[in-house]
Structure formats: structure tokens, C-alpha cells
Design a protein around this motif. Structure first.
Motif, PDB file in Angstrom:
ATOM      1  N   LYS A 112      -5.250  15.858   9.996  1.00 33.01           N
ATOM      2  CA  LYS A 112      -5.219  17.149   9.279  1.00 33.01           C
ATOM      3  C   LYS A 112      -6.296  17.225   8.215  1.00 33.01           C
ATOM      4  N   SER A 113      -6.317  16.184   7.365  1.00 28.61           N
ATOM      5  CA  SER A 113      -7.241  16.241   6.226  1.00 28.61           C
ATOM      6  C   SER A 113      -8.683  16.220   6.709  1.00 28.61           C
ATOM      7  N   ASP A 136      -1.275  17.648  -0.320  1.00 26.99           N
ATOM      8  CA  ASP A 136      -0.593  16.376  -0.096  1.00 26.99           C
ATOM      9  C   ASP A 136      -0.518  15.643  -1.437  1.00 26.99           C
ATOM     10  N   SER A 141      -6.100  13.140  -0.130  1.00 21.57           N
ATOM     11  CA  SER A 141      -7.283  12.536   0.486  1.00 21.57           C
ATOM     12  C   SER A 141      -8.579  13.277   0.181  1.00 21.57           C
ATOM     13  N   ASP A 216      -4.568  21.931   2.824  1.00 20.33           N
ATOM     14  CA  ASP A 216      -4.324  20.698   3.586  1.00 20.33           C
ATOM     15  C   ASP A 216      -2.907  20.224   3.252  1.00 20.33           C
TER      16      ASP A 216
HETATM   17 MG   LIG Z   1      -3.804  14.187   5.113  1.00 19.37          MG
END
Ligand SMILES: [Mg+2]
Ligand SMILES: Nc1ncnc2c1ncn2[C@@H]1O[C@H](COP(=O)(O)OP(=O)(O)OP(=O)(O)O)[C@@H](O)[C@H]1O
Length: 365
Positions: A112-113, A136, A141, A216
């Protein structure tokens, strides 16, 4: 030669369709600044995104229509510009942010990130105004992926309130809990604190004008997801999955969550990450080590768009770790992220043209 008039030019342009929106450019109000001087005709075509993959095709179709229907002697000068569309008019929170896009998955670690970071940078590279929220809170991240781990956002006062100024890197405005709390502190965060951190990122940050604000999200279907859809109308969600069965099963849950009638956030599409392995020295060889076709099948099953595939490549992992998103390079991997960004922008434009506004979700106690 017969006189070239505005009427003739507009009549010809009304035979040119925007292939995504399936209407002609004149009815869509996309033709601006039309000027005629003898056989010289100039105008702008205002597209719905600077990341439009059909820019050149539309331009050529306009030239052909003018040549065929107005005059073979026409000398046309066409400027391709854009004004990103929005369904968020009169939004109380973030009124100058045109589109809020959630990047989610069912399973953790599917990329995802990585996808969110590369989409954000790619859209910015194409000329859009882009922000990225690292929602997150437990495992941020963005600071690493954008090589700004040691940066601290500024604070400004706006109408008696302290507001956070996002960090800018590679043309993207960024906010992450990683900029505000030392990494080893993050583990003590509790659910409600995480939700209030996201709310602050939305309400107490000076985002300014943005075409796309990407979020994100953490893996799964957590409180954070609910906080997001309850705080702001979300344009749509991108669901990332890898091709393995276990990831696809979890991705289904992600898609189903957004499609629930109470949430009702349109799914802009599925991204299949780590779709196949390609050795860097043999870019045409594809090995479907995790299985083939899973992402596309999932998209078909839920009747949502399939946005594209990203291969598993060592340099993508290295780019993430080194803080220099892969899309900034000039190779096939960068091209796959760039195409993905164009597909996303395309789906946002289609969604904004065809669907109702997303409502903020109200949860009754
Ligand atoms: Mg992530
Ligand atoms: N296409 C790819 N090729 C190679 N490595 C990748 C690819 N996509 C992601 N990775 C790597 O896989 C790891 C997990 O990716 P990432 O952090 O983006 O996943 P995530 O879904 O955001 O994880 P989390 O659920 O923990 O938030 C990272 O080390 C990343 O660099």
C-alpha cells in the motif's frame, strides 16, 4: 477559402469525444479561449486531469476534425490544459482539496505505502497538486519512503489556532506521525489516539489547494478507516492486493467494506502489486510466481475497475528503503507506476462525472 467562424470550429469540435466521459468536448465545456484570425485557430482543451493518458489522442482528434470538417488550410494551435474535477463542493473540512483518495488493502505488507507514495509522486510529476497523509499511525512509512525521517513540520497560527505545515518532498505535501513522534514511541499509541491523530492531519494541517490528497491507510479494516469516512467525503478508494489467494481473500473484505451501504465509498479500482517477477536484465520475461490474473478476477467479481499491475522488482524495494520513489527513475518500473497514476486519475474523472457525491458517514450511537 470559406471564412472560418467560431460556429464552424465548435461544430467540428462537437464531433470529438472524450473517450472516458463519452461526451463531446463542447458539451463537456472543455473548449476555452477560442480565437480565430484568418486561417489561424487557437483554443485550449481543458481536460479533467493533467495525468490524462489520452491527451495526445484527443489533441489529434481535434486537429483531424478541424482539417476534415472546417478547412484543409486550417492552422490550429491547441493547448492541452487541465482543471481537476471534484464532487467536494462546499465541503466544510478541506474545501480546497478536490479529491480525497484512500489507499487500502485487506492484508498487511502488500505494498500500500509503496503504491501510495509512487502514485503521489507520479501525479505531482504530471503537474497535479498532490498531498499524502500517512494514516498508519502505528507503522508510519512515509518518512523513510520520502527520505525525510529527520524533518519536522513547521507550525503556523491561523485564526488563533496552531496549524501544522506539511513537509514537501518530490513535489508532494506530506504528513506522518513519524514527523511528530519519535519512531520508538509509536508503539504506545492507542486506537482513539490514532483516530484523533488522523483527524488532526485532516483538520489542523495547512493543505492549501490540492487536486488529489492520498491517504495511506493501515492494513485491514480498522477504526482509522471509519474515522476517515466519518470526517470527510472520500472521492474513492484504491485497494491494493498481491496475487496470492490469501491476499485476495483479504482484499475482498476491503472492497466489501467500502461498498457497504453505510460506508458507500466508490472503489476507484484494484491494483495488483508484485504481480509478476521480472529480472532487471531481462525486462520482457515475466514470471507469475504468486499466480496469475487474481487482481483482474477480483475486480471483475466486484464490478470495479482494474487499475493495473506492478511487478515485483528489487529496485522498488530499494527505492522505498532509500527514500527515492521508483517512479522518479527512468525505467520500465517507473513506467508501470506512471501508467497506474494515469489510470487512477482517469477513474477519478469518470467517477466525478458520473456518480453522486460521497456523503460523510454518520454513525448513530
Ligand atoms: Mg504501509
Ligand atoms: N512491487 C514491489 N517490488 C518489490 N518490493 C516491493 C514491491 N512493493 C512493495 N515492496 C516492498 O515490500 C515491503 C512492504 O511494502 P509496503 O510497506 O509498501 O506495504 P504496506 O502494504 O504498506 O505494508 P503495511 O501493511 O505494513 O502498511 C517493503 O519493503 C516494500 O519496499
Amino acid at each position: 477559402m470559406a471564412e472560418i467562424t467560431k460556429e464552424l470550429v465548435l461544430k467540428a469540435l462537437s464531433t470529438v469525444e472524450d473517450p472516458d466521459l463519452k461526451k463531446d468536448l463542447v458539451s463537456l465545456g472543455m473548449i476555452e479561449d477560442l480565437k480565430i484570425d484568418g486561417n489561424k485557430v487557437s483554443f485550449s482543451v481543458v481536460l479533467t486531469t493533467p495525468a490524462c493518458p489520452l491527451k495526445e489522442i484527443i489533441k489529434r482528434n481535434c486537429e483531424n476534425a478541424l482539417f476534415e470538417q472546417v478547412s484543409e488550410d486550417i492552422d490550429s494551435d491547441i493547448f492541452m490544459t487541465s482543471n481537476v474535477t471534484t464532487i467536494r463542493d462546499n465541503a466544510p473540512l478541506l474545501p480546497s482539496v478536490k479529491n480525497i483518495i484512500a489507499v487500502a488493502s485487506g492484508k498487511g505488507g502488500v505494498g500500500k505505502s509503496t503504491v501510495a507514495a509512487n502514485l503521489a509522486v507520479s501525479l505531482a510529476k504530471k503537474g497535479a497538486k498532490v498531498g499524502l497523509i500517512d494514516a498508519d499511525i502505528f507503522g508510519p512509512s512515509v518518512p523513510t519512503m520520502f527520505n525525510c525521517e529527520h524533518e519536522q513540520p513547521g507550525v503556523v497560527e491561523r485564526m488563533g489556532k496552531n496549524m501544522i505545515v506539511p513537509i514537501q518532498q518530490y513535489g508532494v505535501k506530506l504528513i506522518s506521525i513519524g514527523f511528530l513522534a519519535p519512531a520508538d514511541n509509536a508503539v504506545v499509541w492507542r486506537g482513539p489516539m490514532a483516530s484523533s491523530a488522523l483527524k488532526q492531519f485532516l483538520s489542523d494541517t495547512v493543505w492549501g489547494e490540492l487536486d488529489y490528497l492520498l491517504i495511506d491507510l493501515p492494513p485491514g479494516t480498522s477504526d482509522i478507516h471509519l474515522t476517515l469516512v466519518q470526517s470527510v467525503p472520500v472521492t474513492g478508494a484504491v485497494v491494493v492486493s498481491t496475487p496470492q489467494k490469501v491476499a485476495l481473500i483479504d482484499a475482498q473484505k476491503g472492497v466489501a467494506m467500502f461498498k457497504q451501504p453505510q460506508i458507500n465509498v466508490p472503489v476507484l479500482g484494484i491494483v495488483e502489486n508484485m504481480a509478476y517477477f521480472t529480472p532487471e536484465e531481462l525486462p520482457n520475461n515475466k514470471y507469475y510466481i504468486f499466480g496469475e490474473g487474481g487482481g483482474r478476477n477480483l475486480a471483475e467479481k466486484f464490478d470495479v475497475p482494474f487499475l493495473g499491475q506492478i511487478p515485483i522488482v528489487q529496485s522498488i524495494r530499494e527505492s522505498g528503503d532509500n527514500g527515492y520513489p521508483a517512479v522518479l527513475k527512468d525505467d520500465v518500473t517507473a513506467a508501470s507506476f506512471s501508467e497506474l497514476a494515469e489510470s487512477l486519475a482517469q477513474q477519478v474523472a469518470i467517477r466525478n462525472a458520473n456518480q453522486d457525491k460521497t456523503k460523510v458517514v454518520e454513525i448513530k450511537a
